[in-house]
Design an enzyme around this catalytic site. Structure first.
Site, PDB file in Angstrom:
ATOM      1  N   TYR A  95       5.367 -21.546  -7.885  1.00 20.72           N
ATOM      2  CA  TYR A  95       5.716 -22.589  -6.916  1.00 20.72           C
ATOM      3  C   TYR A  95       6.871 -22.119  -6.003  1.00 20.72           C
ATOM      4  CZ  TYR A  95       7.367 -27.059  -5.128  1.00 20.72           C
ATOM      5  OH  TYR A  95       7.773 -28.080  -4.307  1.00 20.72           O
ATOM      6  N   LYS A 122       3.800 -35.233  -9.383  1.00 19.25           N
ATOM      7  CA  LYS A 122       2.378 -34.999  -9.107  1.00 19.25           C
ATOM      8  C   LYS A 122       1.508 -35.886 -10.007  1.00 19.25           C
ATOM      9  CE  LYS A 122       4.468 -31.975  -6.580  1.00 19.25           C
ATOM     10  NZ  LYS A 122       4.668 -30.586  -6.922  1.00 19.25           N
ATOM     11  N   ARG A 144      24.150 -41.113 -18.281  1.00 21.20           N
ATOM     12  CA  ARG A 144      23.810 -39.699 -18.070  1.00 21.20           C
ATOM     13  C   ARG A 144      23.446 -39.064 -19.407  1.00 21.20           C
ATOM     14  NH1 ARG A 144      27.668 -36.389 -18.230  1.00 21.20           N
ATOM     15  NH2 ARG A 144      29.066 -37.518 -16.839  1.00 21.20           N
ATOM     16  N   ASP A 179       5.001 -23.939 -16.697  1.00 20.28           N
ATOM     17  CA  ASP A 179       4.952 -25.072 -15.768  1.00 20.28           C
ATOM     18  C   ASP A 179       3.530 -25.637 -15.838  1.00 20.28           C
ATOM     19  OD1 ASP A 179       4.542 -26.691 -13.501  1.00 20.28           O
ATOM     20  OD2 ASP A 179       5.964 -25.561 -12.273  1.00 20.28           O
TER      21      ASP A 179
HETATM   22  C1  LIG Z   1       5.806 -29.752  -6.911  1.00 21.43           C
HETATM   23  C2  LIG Z   1       5.927 -28.689  -7.930  1.00 21.43           C
HETATM   24  C3  LIG Z   1       7.174 -28.326  -8.458  1.00 21.43           C
HETATM   25  C4  LIG Z   1       8.466 -28.936  -7.973  1.00 21.43           C
HETATM   26  O1  LIG Z   1       8.582 -30.272  -8.297  1.00 21.43           O
HETATM   27  P1  LIG Z   1       9.431 -31.361  -7.455  1.00 21.43           P
HETATM   28  O2  LIG Z   1       9.185 -32.622  -8.176  1.00 21.43           O
HETATM   29  O3  LIG Z   1       8.896 -31.328  -6.054  1.00 21.43           O
HETATM   30  O4  LIG Z   1      10.863 -30.923  -7.494  1.00 21.43           O
HETATM   31  C5  LIG Z   1       7.198 -27.362  -9.453  1.00 21.43           C
HETATM   32  N1  LIG Z   1       6.071 -26.775  -9.892  1.00 21.43           N
HETATM   33  C6  LIG Z   1       4.857 -27.083  -9.393  1.00 21.43           C
HETATM   34  C7  LIG Z   1       3.647 -26.386  -9.915  1.00 21.43           C
HETATM   35  C8  LIG Z   1       4.744 -28.049  -8.395  1.00 21.43           C
HETATM   36  O5  LIG Z   1       3.533 -28.334  -7.901  1.00 21.43           O
END
Ligand SMILES: *Cc1c(COP(=O)(O)O)cnc(C)c1O
Length: 389
Positions: free
Chosen positions: A104, A201, A52, A176
């Site tokens: 998001y 993604k 961890r 983000d």
């Molecule tokens: C999918 C997404 C998230 C969340 O991510 P997870 O891996 O699904 O927890 C956060 N920000 C954006 C812009 C996203 O497309």
């Protein structure tokens, strides 16, 4: 921090200081499936003691994302939301965060239903408008949290300007960067303090894992975020670290193909009378076109568009053969989603309408299929709709 920092990005994805395992010469990072590590003596513990707190496979991934984002240190979490939530734990009761409007859905949920319970305040602001941003500042404002391009309307926020405003009041800028990846946009270079990713993604790119990454710009933030990563414990499992490292190697070619096809599809849809609106920052008609050009290296692979008629959404979706109809984005296969029923289903209709997320809106994340095949597929589905209308 890394001897490969002189290479271009395309090369850095493959040739970094951890590309060869020093003990065996293996050209892939070993999977270090150990939760604990033997200590040779009582006085001096080794670099690793418990997974961890640190794991060699995870370390390679964390170094790699820090290198790509030009950051001081990277952190891998079990999902994008784990990265985002752990980062929000930098804040305390009475603190106030200014957040961009089309954030998001999961971020919206954690801010409005978890952070508010802990006494952390927030304001959602249209951050394309800097005057609105300044008006929202309070004496206890500690951070600006932005997503650019935004989801699903692909609005562009000026990272440099927001970072300057933040610095004036000693607040952090958190970006983000999921939609563009460090290959197309480097928020830390533009003045931001922390970059976050859903590596689920584009970074992993194959719809086969969940992961989150964070990168900070300096040592002070690195120590604070490391403390939270280790305390909260939402770390990424070793096997997913390995898969994500593999996915990263092809990021450049995947993104190049997807971004080029997204541009072609956006122009195609923009010129089709059946499509009434196209949201893509690479189109000169897009509101954020020049800002996007100045702060990023491309417009990415996600676009949204509105059909002529809401009643035809079902027919349109049913006649598309290539894109999967699903939530998520950033994969080798094209993914079509319907924000009203998917990513933005939890938002009430009035708020959705106010923000321009209509019942005619579809979002497309363009994959690496042949672009002619994609266009033919869209043409076929549109023609079917025209027959029915
Ligand atoms: C999918 C997404 C998230 C969340 O991510 P997870 O891996 O699904 O927890 C956060 N920000 C954006 C812009 C996203 O497309």
């Amino acid at each position: 921090m890394n001897e490969s920092s002189c290479f271009t990005e395309q090369t850095k994805l493959l040739h970094h200081s951890n590309k060869i395992d020093p003990t065996t010469g293996a050209v892939n990072v070993p999977l270090q499936l150990s939760s604990t590590f033997h200590q040779n003596n009582l006085e001096n513990f080794g670099e690793y003691d418990y997974s961890r707190s640190g794991n060699p496979t995870r370390k390679v991934l964390e170094d790699q994302i820090a290198l790509l984002e030009n950051g001081f240190r990277g952190f891998a979490f079990s999902s994008g939301m784990a990265a985002i939530s752990s980062t929000f734990l930098l804040f305390s009761q009475w603190d106030h965060i200014i957040i961009s409007e089309d954030v998001y859905g999961g971020t919206y949920r954690v801010v409005t239903e978890v952070l508010n319970r802990l006494g952390i305040y927030h304001s959602f602001v249209d951050m394309t408008n800097i005057e609105e941003v300044k008006k929202a500042i309070r004496p206890n404002t500690k951070a600006f949290y932005i997503e650019t391009p935004s989801n699903p309307l692909l609005k562009i926020i000026d990272i440099q300007t927001i970072s300057q405003v933040a610095k004036e009041i000693n607040a952090l800028t958190i970006v983000d960067n999921t939609f563009l990846t460090p290959l197309l946009q480097k928020p830390l270079d533009l003045g931001a303090d922390i970059v976050l990713h859903s590596a689920t993604k584009f970074l992993s790119g194959h719809s086969d894992l969940l992961a989150g990454l964070a990168v900070v710009k300096d040592q002070v933030l690195a120590e604070r975020l490391y403390f939270l990563q280790n305390s909260f414990g939402a770390v990424l499992g070793v096997q997913d670290c390995w898969l994500l490292l593999r996915g990263l190697k092809t990021l450049y070619v995947r993104l190049q193909q997807s971004t080029a096809s997204a541009g072609t599809l956006a122009s195609y849809l923009n010129n089709h009378p059946f499509i009434t609106k196209v949201y893509y920052p690479g189109l000169p008609s897009h509101q954020g076109y020049s800002l996007q050009k100045s702060q990023a290296n491309g417009s990415g692979a996600v676009l949204s568009f509105e059909l002529y008629n809401e009643e035809l959404i079902k027919t349109f979706i049913e006649h598309l053969k290539i894109p999967v109809f699903a939530v998520s984005l950033g994969a080798v296969e094209s993914i079509l989603s319907y924000p009203v029923k998917m990513s933005h289903a939890s938002m009430d209709e009035q708020t959705r309408r106010k923000r321009g997320i209509s019942n005619k809106l579809l979002r497309l994340s363009v994959g690496i299929e042949n672009v002619e095949d994609l266009i033919n597929d869209f043409e076929y589905a549109i023609n079917k709709c025209m027959v029915y209308s």
